[in-house]
Design a protein around this motif. Structure first.
Motif, PDB file in Angstrom:
ATOM      1  N   ILE A  49      -0.598  10.955   8.515  1.00 50.26           N
ATOM      2  CA  ILE A  49      -0.409  12.160   7.690  1.00 50.26           C
ATOM      3  C   ILE A  49       0.982  12.679   8.031  1.00 50.26           C
ATOM      4  N   GLY A  50       1.802  12.975   7.015  1.00 54.67           N
ATOM      5  CA  GLY A  50       3.157  13.417   7.319  1.00 54.67           C
ATOM      6  C   GLY A  50       3.412  14.849   6.915  1.00 54.67           C
ATOM      7  N   ASN A  51       3.308  15.092   5.618  1.00 57.16           N
ATOM      8  CA  ASN A  51       3.762  16.386   5.108  1.00 57.16           C
ATOM      9  C   ASN A  51       2.944  17.572   5.605  1.00 57.16           C
ATOM     10  N   ALA A  94     -12.892  11.742   4.187  1.00 58.29           N
ATOM     11  CA  ALA A  94     -13.202  12.708   5.251  1.00 58.29           C
ATOM     12  C   ALA A  94     -11.953  13.517   5.547  1.00 58.29           C
ATOM     13  N   ASP A  95     -12.184  14.757   5.983  1.00 52.84           N
ATOM     14  CA  ASP A  95     -11.073  15.611   6.413  1.00 52.84           C
ATOM     15  C   ASP A  95     -10.965  15.466   7.933  1.00 52.84           C
ATOM     16  N   SER A  96      -9.845  14.921   8.371  1.00 55.70           N
ATOM     17  CA  SER A  96      -9.708  14.609   9.800  1.00 55.70           C
ATOM     18  C   SER A  96      -9.462  15.847  10.654  1.00 55.70           C
ATOM     19  N   GLY A 102      -1.498   7.195   2.497  1.00 58.10           N
ATOM     20  CA  GLY A 102      -0.289   7.212   1.667  1.00 58.10           C
ATOM     21  C   GLY A 102       0.387   5.853   1.805  1.00 58.10           C
ATOM     22  N   ARG A 103       1.674   5.765   1.435  1.00 57.42           N
ATOM     23  CA  ARG A 103       2.366   4.468   1.496  1.00 57.42           C
ATOM     24  C   ARG A 103       2.415   3.929   2.911  1.00 57.42           C
ATOM     25  N   PHE A 104       2.689   4.815   3.875  1.00 60.59           N
ATOM     26  CA  PHE A 104       2.827   4.387   5.266  1.00 60.59           C
ATOM     27  C   PHE A 104       1.481   3.912   5.836  1.00 60.59           C
ATOM     28  N   GLY A 161      -5.107   8.894   6.649  1.00 64.16           N
ATOM     29  CA  GLY A 161      -3.985   9.186   5.747  1.00 64.16           C
ATOM     30  C   GLY A 161      -3.576   7.893   5.067  1.00 64.16           C
ATOM     31  N   ASP A 167      -9.301   9.212   4.291  1.00 67.20           N
ATOM     32  CA  ASP A 167      -8.414  10.159   3.586  1.00 67.20           C
ATOM     33  C   ASP A 167      -9.284  11.266   2.971  1.00 67.20           C
ATOM     34  N   VAL A 168      -8.706  12.459   2.821  1.00 67.17           N
ATOM     35  CA  VAL A 168      -9.449  13.542   2.137  1.00 67.17           C
ATOM     36  C   VAL A 168      -9.468  13.319   0.650  1.00 67.17           C
ATOM     37  N   ARG A 175      -7.146   8.215  -3.256  1.00 68.90           N
ATOM     38  CA  ARG A 175      -6.474   7.390  -2.233  1.00 68.90           C
ATOM     39  C   ARG A 175      -7.474   6.435  -1.572  1.00 68.90           C
ATOM     40  N   LYS A 179       2.425   9.488  13.041  1.00 70.40           N
ATOM     41  CA  LYS A 179       3.706   9.518  12.325  1.00 70.40           C
ATOM     42  C   LYS A 179       4.276  10.934  12.370  1.00 70.40           C
TER      43      LYS A 179
END
Ligand code: ATP
Length: 217
Positions: free
Chosen positions: A74-76, A51-53, A11-13, A9, A32-33, A37, A99
């Motif tokens: 990954i959050g959302n 890759a899709d984790s 993203g920003r984090f 993932g 990341d998928v 990114r 997270k």
């Protein structure tokens, strides 16, 4: 030897974790998928792959079990985050950090095996509020529910006095563990050490005592 980390993932984090580890000389695999990114992450990781984790085969093919620590940033997509942690633990990854975006998410992550769950938004919110309530506290680490280590700016009237004269142990029940002046740090200062203008004290103690001291001004 450098540790091997994977960050899933970007993203920003996730990217900020990858960047910091990579800058510190660690080996970091970004996952990341999302192709964009992955492309953006190249300057901040040793390698990055698409890759899709949530796909066990994809995780196996990137050799995820060889990593010492995997961070799931990954959050959302809560479902993807939970499934990823489950698969990583099933594949035998020793340390999985994940997270969470809320309490329930955090509880489920723990249940499926996350070794450490972090709540970045909640924790940053607490830090900002803490800073607003105690502007003289430049930094802090909670070492338990009631005890912390804080970096405190002290009032001018305390300048040019020695630690012995300030006697924070008797007056506030606090121990001074270091004196910082910009990047210079004097650890375990002697009682005869004088505090100079611009010095910051690193003190340890109970939160309510720290609060009294930090609000002296
Ligand atoms: P941040 O708050 O860290 O900026 P964000 O708002 O971009 O994150 P999140 O949902 O937390 O959104 O996603 C973080 C990253 O995780 C995204 O780049 C997303 O593409 C990636 N991601 C989501 N699901 C998967 C998955 N199954 N496999 C790999 N990466 C995923």
């Amino acid at each position: 030897m450098a540790n091997q980390y994977a960050v899933i993932g970007l993203g920003r984090f996730g990217l900020s974790i990858a960047n910091k580890l990579y800058e510190s000389g660690q080996e970091v695999l970004g996952v990341d998928v999302n192709e964009e990114r992955v492309e953006e992450s190249h300057p901040f990781a040793t390698h990055s792959v698409i890759a899709d984790s949530t796909d066990a085969e994809a995780l196996k093919s990137i050799g995820i079990r060889n990593f010492d620590t995997v961070i799931v940033a990954i959050g959302n997509d809560i479902q993807a985050s939970i499934l990823t942690v489950l698969l990583l633990k099933e594949l035998g990854v020793k340390q999985v950090i994940a997270k969470a975006i809320n309490k329930l998410h955090g509880q489920v992550l723990k249940k499926v095996g996350a070794d450490w769950v972090v709540f970045p938004e909640r924790d940053m919110g607490i830090r900002v509020a803490h800073q607003l309530l105690s502007p003289n506290v430049l930094n802090f680490i909670e070492i338990s529910k009631n005890y912390s280590v804080e970096e405190v700016k002290i009032p001018d009237r305390m300048m040019e006095k020695t630690l012995r004269e300030l006697d924070l142990r008797a007056r506030f029940n606090l121990s001074v563990i270091a004196i910082r002046h910009d990047d210079d740090i004097n650890i375990s200062p002697s009682p005869d050490e004088k505090i100079h203008y611009g010095d910051v004290l690193v003190v340890i103690g109970e939160n309510r005592d720290l609060e009294k001291f930090a609000n002296l001004h």
